[in-house]
Design an enzyme around this catalytic site. Structure first.
Site, mmCIF file in Angstrom:
data_model
loop_
_atom_site.group_PDB
_atom_site.id
_atom_site.type_symbol
_atom_site.label_atom_id
_atom_site.label_comp_id
_atom_site.label_asym_id
_atom_site.label_seq_id
_atom_site.Cartn_x
_atom_site.Cartn_y
_atom_site.Cartn_z
ATOM 1 N N GLY A 193 -11.826 32.838 56.660
ATOM 2 C CA GLY A 193 -13.192 32.515 57.038
ATOM 3 C C GLY A 193 -14.213 32.901 55.984
ATOM 4 N N SER A 194 -15.354 33.345 56.446
ATOM 5 C CA SER A 194 -16.495 33.574 55.550
ATOM 6 C C SER A 194 -16.323 34.753 54.608
ATOM 7 C CB SER A 194 -17.773 33.764 56.373
ATOM 8 O OG SER A 194 -18.123 32.550 57.019
#
Length: 570
Positions: free
Chosen positions: A293-294
């Site tokens: 993810g981020s």
């Protein structure tokens, strides 16, 4: 008195034989020489046979004697595993194993019934078959307790014996199970650092016969058992608090690459190593791959700044746009252009995609390879998974990878790469063994410039103070980092209800010494939290670990000038 001689006629009386001047000859019975020779031969034969058997028994031992002798000699002792402070993580203890010599069993039925009174878990049919077989030796039960051994001795069954063996004992139970690993029933390493010890020469020593029962030097690991306990305790608490299916975490020294603590829950007790095979007990930190993810925006931002094509003051358009039939849009858009630090702070997907597009596909792939994110990580732990990536990188792949979708890698190597961004730009291979700063300097390679690292630490700090990472920022320890909330793939599509969350934080962020990371799989919203994104679970857990473990890591809190004045006045 009557004279009897007068009653005998004269002619009946014996007459003296004339001697003629010669002595009478002595007559002897004839000697049976043949019978004497036969008897002598028989005696000699008997003694020769007895002597021959004694010589044979002395030269050629009974195969079963090997096991009897082994019970006295004992097996080879494995070296202890200890943490960096000398606390025992794994050691050998003596145990007894039960065997039978079926040829000496008088009554297999009675022996089976008697043994089952002490060992009811044994299969009666298998036990009886072994006791009634024609074999010279058969194992019945390995690793008995002292009480079981005593009760079996009291049964007094002929043909039953015990062999002294070594059993691996882990005093901490599951505390560091995925690191120390486990051994099999023959005390051979099959997982974790136990297997590393065997693969590093101990197995060869055993095979060649050079290993002995003399106490071997302990194998010291880089783990700090105190920090390990704190990390696992917080993971278990988070597992329950956020009703997640799994969680994991790691603490790594950014200057040496030493893994100070690492845990993944659910886990298992290495004293019962069979539980390690359960799917849920996977070591998610190094043996599992996930879309992170981020947290990948750490590398996208660092790549853009290090390329020289982007400055920390540059501003990017963050309006949604389409590429290759897909729409790149924000999770929570600000509706305006964002600077590079703001793209990081607000976790902008569009801004990150535009940064990657500016670098290009080849540059993006080369940068992630340089950080070790696309290849199998090299370390002592055998359980290490290989990352996955697109077979052919296209523009859409580069853009989605920029914000953490499209590449699956292990959480541990993601943390190692983040440490390289925070420590001045040096990639240092991770290790589970002690390593000095000088040894690490000989291994490190530069992956980003010092300037890029300085700018990234400033961005980390901004996000830790006022962005998604503020719940991980413990007063006095200045924790800065990045959250990551990745939607999980289910049936080939991204699920909006199932997430894999992560937070990677470095502290003290002015000059980082440690990176702490936590991942949590499918967390639920906790009580009054607005949602279940990473800042509300993984970030909180990282903050708790730092708060409890910083003292053990010899990191003193810094409360600024106000804190110094309070300490002086106190």
């Amino acid at each position: 008195m009557i004279d009897l001689r007068k009653l005998v006629p004269a002619r009946a009386r014996p007459q003296a034989a004339p001697t003629l001047g010669l002595k009478p000859r002595r007559v002897e019975a004839p000697r049976n020489k043949a019978r004497f020779a036969i008897a002598t031969a028989l005696f000699c034969s008997v003694y020769l046979v007895i002597g021959g058997r004694l010589v044979m028994w002395g030269a050629v031992s009974d195969p079963n004697d090997t096991y009897r002798a082994a019970s006295g000699a004992g097996p080879i002792t494995r070296p202890d595993l200890v943490d960096r402070n000398g606390e025992v993580l794994a050691t050998d203890i003596k145990t007894a194993s039960l065997f039978a010599e079926p040829k000496r069993i008088v009554d297999a039925d009675e022996a089976t019934e008697s043994l089952l009174t002490v060992l009811p878990d044994l299969n009666p049919k298998v036990l009886h078959a072994r006791l009634s077989s024609k074999a010279g030796f058969a194992w019945l039960k390995r690793e008995l307790t002292p009480r079981q051994q005593q009760e079996i001795l009291a049964l007094g069954i002929p043909g039953i014996g015990f062999r002294t063996e070594k059993r691996r004992f882990y005093p901490g139970g599951p505390t560091a199970s995925h690191i120390v690993g486990a051994v099999n029933v023959d005390n051979q390493g099959i997982a974790g650092m136990e297997k590393y010890v065997d693969d590093s020469g101990f197995r060869d020593l055993q095979t060649s016969g050079f290993a002995s029962n003399d106490a071997m030097e302990p194998v010291k690991l880089s783990i700090d058992l105190r920090v390990q306990h704190v990390l696992r305790d917080e993971l278990m608490a988070g597992l329950g608090r956020y009703q997640a299916i799994a969680a994991g975490g790691v603490v790594i020294n950014v200057e040496t690459g030493e893994v100070v603590a690492m845990a993944s829950v659910p886990d298992y007790d290495p004293n019962t190593p069979g539980d390690a095979l359960k799917k849920d007990n996977l070591n998610r930190m190094s043996a599992g791959t996930f879309e992170m993810g981020s947290t990948f925006k750490i590398f996208t931002t660092a790549m853009a700044l290090d390329s020289g094509k982007v400055k920390v003051t540059d501003i990017f358009d963050t309006r949604p746009f389409r590429v290759a039939g897909f729409t790149i849009k924000e999770f929570h858009g600000k509706g305006r252009p964002l600077s590079v630090p703001e793209i990081f702070e607000y976790s902008s997907n569009v801004g990150s995609a535009r940064e990657a597009d500016l670098i290009g596909i080849d540059g993006h792939k080369e940068f992630l390879t340089r950080l070790g994110l696309l290849s199998r990580m090299k370390t002592e732990l055998p359980e290490v998974a290989t990352p996955t990536q697109p077979k052919v990188w296209k523009k859409i792949n580069s853009m989605t990878i920029a914000f953490g979708h499209g590449v699956s890698t292990t959480p541990l190597q993601t943390v190692v790469a983040a440490a390289a961004i925070a420590n001045g730009g040096w990639y240092i291979p991770p290790t589970f063994l002690p390593r000095t700063k000088e040894e690490a300097d000989a291994l490190k390679t530069r992956v980003v410039s010092q300037q890029t690292s300085d700018e990234m630490r400033g961005i980390f700090r901004l996000n830790g103070e006022q962005g998604s990472g503020k719940r991980a920022n413990v007063p006095g320890y200045h924790v800065g980092g990045k959250t990551g909330t990745a939607e999980k793939v289910e049936n080939g599509r991204y699920s909006k209800d199932k997430r894999f969350n992560a937070y990677i934080g470095a502290f003290p962020i002015e000059k980082p010494r440690y990176v702490v990371a936590v991942v949590i799989d499918e967390p639920k919203r906790f009580e009054k939290d607005p949602n279940a994104t990473a800042g509300f679970n993984a970030g909180v857990m990282v903050g708790n670990v730092v708060r409890r473990a910083a003292t053990f890591l010899n990191v003193a809190p810094d409360f600024g000038e106000t804190g110094k004045q309070l300490l002086v006045s106190y």
